[in-house]
Design a protein around this motif. Structure first.
Motif, PDB file in Angstrom:
ATOM      1  N   TYR A   1     -30.901 -39.360  14.486  1.00  0.00           N
ATOM      2  CA  TYR A   1     -32.010 -38.333  13.405  1.00  0.00           C
ATOM      3  C   TYR A   1     -33.111 -39.587  13.768  1.00  0.00           C
ATOM      4  O   TYR A   1     -33.252 -40.798  13.508  1.00  0.00           O
ATOM      5  CB  TYR A   1     -31.959 -38.196  12.093  1.00  0.00           C
ATOM      6  CG  TYR A   1     -32.899 -37.307  11.878  1.00  0.00           C
ATOM      7  CD1 TYR A   1     -32.898 -36.347  11.492  1.00  0.00           C
ATOM      8  CD2 TYR A   1     -33.488 -38.033  10.513  1.00  0.00           C
ATOM      9  CE1 TYR A   1     -33.260 -35.494  11.209  1.00  0.00           C
ATOM     10  CE2 TYR A   1     -35.011 -37.182   9.751  1.00  0.00           C
ATOM     11  CZ  TYR A   1     -34.368 -35.374  10.140  1.00  0.00           C
ATOM     12  OH  TYR A   1     -35.727 -33.993   9.769  1.00  0.00           O
ATOM     13  N   GLN A   2     -33.649 -39.038  14.269  1.00  0.00           N
ATOM     14  CA  GLN A   2     -35.278 -39.835  14.860  1.00  0.00           C
ATOM     15  C   GLN A   2     -35.632 -40.233  13.556  1.00  0.00           C
ATOM     16  O   GLN A   2     -35.977 -39.735  12.870  1.00  0.00           O
ATOM     17  CB  GLN A   2     -36.338 -38.749  15.297  1.00  0.00           C
ATOM     18  CG  GLN A   2     -37.409 -39.308  16.518  1.00  0.00           C
ATOM     19  CD  GLN A   2     -36.904 -39.173  17.650  1.00  0.00           C
ATOM     20  OE1 GLN A   2     -35.866 -39.577  18.092  1.00  0.00           O
ATOM     21  NE2 GLN A   2     -37.850 -40.486  18.052  1.00  0.00           N
ATOM     22  N   GLY A   3     -36.365 -41.777  13.345  1.00  0.00           N
ATOM     23  CA  GLY A   3     -36.386 -42.459  12.457  1.00  0.00           C
ATOM     24  C   GLY A   3     -36.097 -42.779  11.706  1.00  0.00           C
ATOM     25  O   GLY A   3     -36.522 -42.843   9.969  1.00  0.00           O
TER      26      GLY A   3
ATOM     27  N   SER B   1     -46.626 -29.213  10.297  1.00  0.00           N
ATOM     28  CA  SER B   1     -46.541 -29.778   8.843  1.00  0.00           C
ATOM     29  C   SER B   1     -47.536 -31.111   9.215  1.00  0.00           C
ATOM     30  O   SER B   1     -48.027 -31.206  10.299  1.00  0.00           O
ATOM     31  CB  SER B   1     -45.525 -30.782   8.906  1.00  0.00           C
ATOM     32  OG  SER B   1     -45.558 -31.755   8.211  1.00  0.00           O
ATOM     33  N   PRO B   2     -48.293 -30.764   8.432  1.00  0.00           N
ATOM     34  CA  PRO B   2     -50.249 -31.338   8.594  1.00  0.00           C
ATOM     35  C   PRO B   2     -49.551 -33.137   9.019  1.00  0.00           C
ATOM     36  O   PRO B   2     -50.885 -33.571   9.552  1.00  0.00           O
ATOM     37  CB  PRO B   2     -51.119 -30.976   7.484  1.00  0.00           C
ATOM     38  CG  PRO B   2     -49.836 -30.911   6.506  1.00  0.00           C
ATOM     39  CD  PRO B   2     -48.453 -30.124   6.676  1.00  0.00           C
ATOM     40  N   PHE B   3     -48.556 -33.793   8.634  1.00  0.00           N
ATOM     41  CA  PHE B   3     -48.169 -34.826   8.845  1.00  0.00           C
ATOM     42  C   PHE B   3     -47.072 -35.316  10.261  1.00  0.00           C
ATOM     43  O   PHE B   3     -46.963 -36.165  10.871  1.00  0.00           O
ATOM     44  CB  PHE B   3     -47.011 -35.337   7.252  1.00  0.00           C
ATOM     45  CG  PHE B   3     -47.143 -35.128   6.250  1.00  0.00           C
ATOM     46  CD1 PHE B   3     -48.450 -36.568   5.724  1.00  0.00           C
ATOM     47  CD2 PHE B   3     -47.619 -34.386   5.505  1.00  0.00           C
ATOM     48  CE1 PHE B   3     -48.519 -36.667   4.541  1.00  0.00           C
ATOM     49  CE2 PHE B   3     -48.104 -34.731   4.211  1.00  0.00           C
ATOM     50  CZ  PHE B   3     -48.421 -35.385   3.704  1.00  0.00           C
ATOM     51  N   GLU B   4     -46.775 -34.163  10.582  1.00  0.00           N
ATOM     52  CA  GLU B   4     -46.548 -34.270  12.328  1.00  0.00           C
ATOM     53  C   GLU B   4     -47.621 -33.417  13.058  1.00  0.00           C
ATOM     54  O   GLU B   4     -47.667 -34.278  14.951  1.00  0.00           O
ATOM     55  CB  GLU B   4     -45.419 -33.036  12.166  1.00  0.00           C
ATOM     56  CG  GLU B   4     -44.417 -33.696  12.016  1.00  0.00           C
ATOM     57  CD  GLU B   4     -43.043 -32.587  11.662  1.00  0.00           C
ATOM     58  OE1 GLU B   4     -43.182 -31.653  12.512  1.00  0.00           O
ATOM     59  OE2 GLU B   4     -42.360 -32.859  11.204  1.00  0.00           O
ATOM     60  N   ARG B   5     -48.929 -33.927  12.740  1.00  0.00           N
ATOM     61  CA  ARG B   5     -50.061 -33.528  13.715  1.00  0.00           C
ATOM     62  C   ARG B   5     -51.556 -35.241  13.759  1.00  0.00           C
ATOM     63  O   ARG B   5     -52.333 -35.134  13.185  1.00  0.00           O
ATOM     64  CB  ARG B   5     -51.061 -32.114  13.435  1.00  0.00           C
ATOM     65  CG  ARG B   5     -50.049 -31.069  14.186  1.00  0.00           C
ATOM     66  CD  ARG B   5     -51.112 -29.822  14.623  1.00  0.00           C
ATOM     67  NE  ARG B   5     -51.179 -29.430  12.576  1.00  0.00           N
ATOM     68  CZ  ARG B   5     -51.576 -29.091  11.834  1.00  0.00           C
ATOM     69  NH1 ARG B   5     -49.542 -27.871  11.938  1.00  0.00           N
ATOM     70  NH2 ARG B   5     -51.373 -28.496  10.498  1.00  0.00           N
TER      71      ARG B   5
HETATM   72  C1  LIG Z   1     -39.289 -40.070   9.410  1.00  0.00           C
HETATM   73  S1  LIG Z   1     -38.691 -39.338   9.225  1.00  0.00           S
HETATM   74  C2  LIG Z   1     -37.818 -39.898   6.909  1.00  0.00           C
HETATM   75  C3  LIG Z   1     -36.508 -40.628   7.440  1.00  0.00           C
HETATM   76  C4  LIG Z   1     -36.030 -40.792   6.275  1.00  0.00           C
HETATM   77  N1  LIG Z   1     -35.846 -41.287   5.625  1.00  0.00           N
HETATM   78  C5  LIG Z   1     -34.466 -41.264   6.729  1.00  0.00           C
HETATM   79  O1  LIG Z   1     -33.955 -42.414   6.736  1.00  0.00           O
HETATM   80  O2  LIG Z   1     -34.102 -40.233   6.891  1.00  0.00           O
HETATM   81  C6  LIG Z   1     -40.017 -38.041   8.243  1.00  0.00           C
HETATM   82  C7  LIG Z   1     -39.605 -36.437   7.359  1.00  0.00           C
HETATM   83  O3  LIG Z   1     -40.701 -36.051   6.875  1.00  0.00           O
HETATM   84  C8  LIG Z   1     -39.804 -34.896   6.840  1.00  0.00           C
HETATM   85  N2  LIG Z   1     -41.056 -33.420   6.896  1.00  0.00           N
HETATM   86  C9  LIG Z   1     -42.552 -33.980   7.932  1.00  0.00           C
HETATM   87  N3  LIG Z   1     -43.511 -32.711   7.775  1.00  0.00           N
HETATM   88  C10 LIG Z   1     -43.153 -32.767   6.152  1.00  0.00           C
HETATM   89  C11 LIG Z   1     -43.770 -32.381   5.429  1.00  0.00           C
HETATM   90  N4  LIG Z   1     -45.308 -31.935   5.205  1.00  0.00           N
HETATM   91  N5  LIG Z   1     -42.947 -32.473   3.660  1.00  0.00           N
HETATM   92  C12 LIG Z   1     -42.147 -33.154   3.609  1.00  0.00           C
HETATM   93  N6  LIG Z   1     -41.323 -33.769   4.357  1.00  0.00           N
HETATM   94  C13 LIG Z   1     -41.931 -33.629   5.457  1.00  0.00           C
HETATM   95  C14 LIG Z   1     -39.319 -34.193   8.506  1.00  0.00           C
HETATM   96  O4  LIG Z   1     -38.780 -33.009   7.887  1.00  0.00           O
HETATM   97  C15 LIG Z   1     -38.644 -35.858   8.014  1.00  0.00           C
HETATM   98  O5  LIG Z   1     -37.279 -35.577   8.198  1.00  0.00           O
END
Ligand SMILES: C[S@@+](CC[C@H](N)C(=O)[O-])C[C@H]1O[C@@H](n2cnc3c(N)ncnc32)[C@H](O)[C@@H]1O
Length: 348
Positions: free
Chosen positions: A12-14, A269-273
């Motif tokens: 999984y990425q990250g 997701s606002p966190f992905e832009r």
């Molecule tokens: C960096 S990864 C987290 C990795 C995790 N800590 C692990 O070790 O597997 C970021 C995660 O944030 C989630 N995500 C993205 N936008 C989100 C949002 N608005 N609210 C909640 N989760 C979100 C994604 O689906 C992703 O699984």
């Protein structure tokens, strides 16, 4: 750490899987009883916190991640019998099966017989009564799908990469060629081993981070990473196929057929832009204002800058410590390292 329950290897990425020792070096010294893992992903950090004896709330906006949270964090006892798992992969006599994957994704991700296998298995999994067993089966199905994908992602129509008879510097042809059933049963075995009870009750939610209750003494944030140059990774796009599996009936109506990789459409997701990430992250820190401890996983070259995040936490009356783990390419000019920012409320 009191327990040595193994967490399944995931792709999984990250994922923070390899960074658990670094996190443990910082987090195990903090005093708290409960934690909320707002961007839970694979659940590896939640599982670590559960092993540490904490009460854990796992959250992730993706339904696929949520299923893993139910299977491995909320669940403290249910496991799935391996013979039962094998049965899930076979068509039940007399049952009519839909063929959503076979007709939507022909030659996109998997071979035609693999698409049919997925159509049958997911419909059998959907019919399972016990929600923990169902979540374990879903989790294992996702792992099997990821193992069979070049780059372990669904961001491109690239079945041809898997089939081309060429020398590769990446990927794992041996795993790609293993039957789905074998990968699925192996993933069930690993997931079964990760199930344990630490004596406390845990929850898994599937909410946007900005709506997730921050109802714990420690808030752990591992948001999608936006590099200083604006580069991002979209989880919703990279894992859309798994999202489709969790919403099989709706899937045909949600496919974006204009795009070659036919993504399952979800709200972004606002966190992905890059354009909204910073604002969303500061809003989230503000929501966490009342929580005694905020722990943020970050990278040295992330945007917004670590200095700006530190300042936001200090403005809440917190003492802030920044722990840096340099990665192996730290000496290159594009140095990038993993960081843990800890904001502890001691004042105000
Ligand atoms: C960096 S990864 C987290 C990795 C995790 N800590 C692990 O070790 O597997 C970021 C995660 O944030 C989630 N995500 C993205 N936008 C989100 C949002 N608005 N609210 C909640 N989760 C979100 C994604 O689906 C992703 O699984």
């Amino acid at each position: 750490m009191s327990r040595t329950v193994p967490f399944p290897t995931t792709r999984y990425q990250g994922s923070k899987q390899r960074l658990i020792p670094f996190l443990d070096g910082v987090i195990s010294r903090l005093s708290f009883r409960s934690a909320v893992d707002v961007f839970g992903g694979t659940g590896v950090v939640s599982h670590y916190l559960k092993r540490l004896g904490k009460q854990v709330h796992f959250n992730d906006a993706l339904r696929s991640s949520h299923a893993t949270g139910v299977a491995l964090i909320e669940n403290d006892a249910a496991t799935l019998d391996l013979e039962r798992a094998r049965e899930l992969t076979r068509a039940a006599p007399g049952r009519a099966y839909d063929d959503v994957i076979a007709r939507t994704y022909r030659d996109v991700y998997f071979l035609p017989e693999e698409d049919r296998w997925l159509d049958v298995t997911i419909q059998n999994v959907q019919s399972m009564d016990n929600r923990f067993e169902r979540a374990l089966a879903l989790h294992a199905l996702f792992q099997a799908c990821l193992m069979k994908r070049p780059f372990n992602l669904f961001h491109r129509k690239n079945l041809s990469v898997r089939l081309a008879d060429v020398q590769r510097s990446f990927g794992n042809k041996t795993t790609w060629e293993r039957p789905f059933e074998a990968l699925f049963v192996k993933a069930i075995e690993s997931a079964n081993r990760a199930v344990f009870d630490n004596g406390l009750r845990h929850t898994a939610t599937c909410l946007d981070a900005l709506a997730c209750p921050l109802d714990a003494e420690l808030v752990y944030l591992d948001p999608p990473y936006v590099r200083a140059d604006g580069a991002t990774f979209s989880y919703a796009d990279g894992y859309h196929f798994l999202e489709g599996l969790t919403r099989y009936e709706e899937w045909p109506d949600r496919v974006d057929a204009r795009r070659k990789h036919r993504p399952f459409k979800v709200d972004g997701s606002p966190f992905e832009r890059a354009s909204s990430h910073g604002e969303a992250l500061f809003a989230l820190l503000e929501r966490a204002r009342a929580c005694p401890l905020v722990v943020l996983s970050y990278r040295t070259d992330g945007a917004p800058s670590i200095a700006a995040l530190e300042a936001a936490l200090e403005a809440q009356g917190r003492d802030v410590a920044v722990h840096v783990k340099r990665s192996s390419y730290a000496l290159s000019t594009r140095a990038s390292g993993e960081v843990l920012v800890v904001g502890a409320r001691t004042r105000g």
